[in-house]
Enzyme design. Sequence first.
Site, mmCIF file in Angstrom:
data_model
loop_
_atom_site.group_PDB
_atom_site.id
_atom_site.type_symbol
_atom_site.label_atom_id
_atom_site.label_comp_id
_atom_site.label_asym_id
_atom_site.label_seq_id
_atom_site.Cartn_x
_atom_site.Cartn_y
_atom_site.Cartn_z
ATOM 1 N N SER A 77 -3.387 -2.854 8.913
ATOM 2 C CA SER A 77 -2.267 -2.501 8.029
ATOM 3 C C SER A 77 -1.191 -3.562 8.178
ATOM 4 O O SER A 77 -0.024 -3.276 8.420
ATOM 5 C CB SER A 77 -1.714 -1.121 8.383
ATOM 6 N N GLY A 79 0.159 -5.558 6.006
ATOM 7 C CA GLY A 79 1.222 -5.423 5.009
ATOM 8 C C GLY A 79 1.731 -6.761 4.506
ATOM 9 O O GLY A 79 2.916 -6.917 4.184
ATOM 10 N N CYS A 138 -4.271 -5.273 -2.486
ATOM 11 C CA CYS A 138 -3.930 -5.000 -1.086
ATOM 12 C C CYS A 138 -3.623 -3.504 -0.922
ATOM 13 O O CYS A 138 -2.769 -2.972 -1.637
ATOM 14 C CB CYS A 138 -2.727 -5.822 -0.642
ATOM 15 N N LYS A 173 -8.672 -10.847 -7.068
ATOM 16 C CA LYS A 173 -9.231 -10.063 -5.957
ATOM 17 C C LYS A 173 -9.103 -8.593 -6.340
ATOM 18 O O LYS A 173 -7.998 -8.072 -6.492
ATOM 19 C CB LYS A 173 -8.466 -10.359 -4.667
ATOM 20 N N ILE A 199 -15.200 -7.031 -2.677
ATOM 21 C CA ILE A 199 -14.071 -6.125 -2.812
ATOM 22 C C ILE A 199 -13.017 -6.454 -1.733
ATOM 23 O O ILE A 199 -13.321 -7.201 -0.798
ATOM 24 C CB ILE A 199 -14.508 -4.646 -2.633
ATOM 25 N N GLY A 252 -17.822 -7.112 4.764
ATOM 26 C CA GLY A 252 -18.660 -6.925 5.953
ATOM 27 C C GLY A 252 -19.704 -7.995 6.186
ATOM 28 O O GLY A 252 -20.678 -7.764 6.910
#
Lengths: 316, 264
Positions: A77, A79, A138, A173, A199, A252
């Site tokens: 996170s 940010g 995001c 994105k 993604i 991943g």
Amino acid sequence: MTDYFSDETGLEVRMGNIVLKNPVITCSGTFASGIEYSKFYDVSVLGAITTKSFSLERMAGNLPPRICETSSGMLNSIGLQNEGIDYFINEQLQEAKKLGVEIIPSIFGRDLDEFKKIAYKIKNIEEEIIAVELNLSCPNVAEGGIAFCASAEQVGNIVAATKEILHTGIIVKLSGHYNNISETASAAKKYGADAAAVINTIPATAFDIETCKPKLGNITGGLSGPAIKPVALLKVFELAKENIIPIIGIGGIMTWQDAIEFIIAGASAVGVGTANFIYPECGRDILQGIKQYMRRKNIGDIKMLKGIAISNIIKG
Amino acid sequence: MKTLKGEIVANRKYSDNLYKLEVFSPYICKNAKPAQFINIKCSRQGSDDPLLRRPFSIYEIDEQFNVFSVLFLVRGRGTQFMADLRKGESLDFVGPLGQPIKIPENDSRFVLIGGGIGVVPLCLIAKNLKSIGKTVHFFAGFKDEAFYTWERDLIKILKDYKIFSENGVFGEKGIPLNYIRENFSEFKDHHFIVCGPLEMLKQAQSFLKDRKVRAIAIMEEKMACGIGACMGCVIKIKNKNNGYSYKKVCSDGPAFDLMEVCFD
């Protein structure tokens, strides 16, 4: 020892107006601007690096803790903590250029107007970059971020506005969070995007059962790593089947086998993200693995691999 | 910094959940400095679960035999993996990481306060301070008996130390900070270096700030990259405008001016 990096034959990737010497890119937010990782290997072997997303002004980022391990994955996170686009242009770009690798600045605006203002600043360095990534997904910011992807119209508007200002390649994105990735990708393509990066991290959370509090200071974060690979692969596969826009497959990817899987599912190129944290040299190693695989399979051009799984399904 | 593999020379069990892992690595022994750390892959080759590397302070460096060690408590899956490693196996790690501690050259007397596993980086710092002729007082505080046998390591570094346990099961009953409070006149002109739980650091800051004593804190935070790229391990550090900035424990630290750390 065979020098797998001297021969780039058959690895070139063309996505709209963007031409990469090979399909391995690093993902935004995981590779900074490449300088830290250049201490581990010659990052110029990569197809390109995508920088940390830069906003119009400096952003402090979210409250710590910002990192949390999950089963075969991690939450972050952060940010979008960054020093602002001017810092990138004035301080970091020249250092990154010395690495000899193509650079894709990732940019983030809270609204259309901010994207335009950043694009005008990018215009001054267009000759020095290969493309720009619009971070429209995001999950860790209060304004903009993943919310852009809820609306194909918003995605289209931001791409159109950026395209009016910039001549360089445009990558959007996108998030897999909403069930509208075809629509957002179509809108991006319609208004001039060259490729879609698919993604971003998946919104998620975790709680500490001893303190009974969230494990992240921001409460929620984005899930990445091997845990999300099958989800990302499906999004890439479904989007690739529709043949809307060239895809940079992300989610991943830890090994060259994962990268090949994304390519046969329809990705033109692959983005390596979380894996950099565990294997700092993984970009180089994934590229080497792809080359060895192509030799073993006698595949002369990476384009022959793209979407083979889709063709095989159609053929039965 | 490099990605490295090192043969495990020994994995010594100090107590139920405290271990010392000794690893052969000429590169680390030659290049690592006090307060630096390594990022250990806590899964077998070919496995990525647990996924993230775990950061560990370098505990000892034996330059003669090119062996360094990390001291760790078993807390979760990563440290359980490390506890199960055996002599002869290979450790996959990245290092040395972080900034070496900057020892204030003009100060000659130091007080080191470690709480729990926070004693680890202080041991290498203490050894280094002693080697350059500084006076060092070492205070270590523990919750329970997990560190009962650890004193054998400390005594090899220095003789001037005090160990406290909260339950009094070993050492003196109490906590180091109380001892410092009661005997502060002895240490008022010392430079402090502290590492331990946040509450301990917060109390140390409060007490030392009032007395205008300079202090360095060795901080920790959950990390992803460990090399300054991801911004995951930030902590709040006071800035000149009475506000704060986020600094990365991995690459700006792990040593910070204790008085600049925000504990809110």
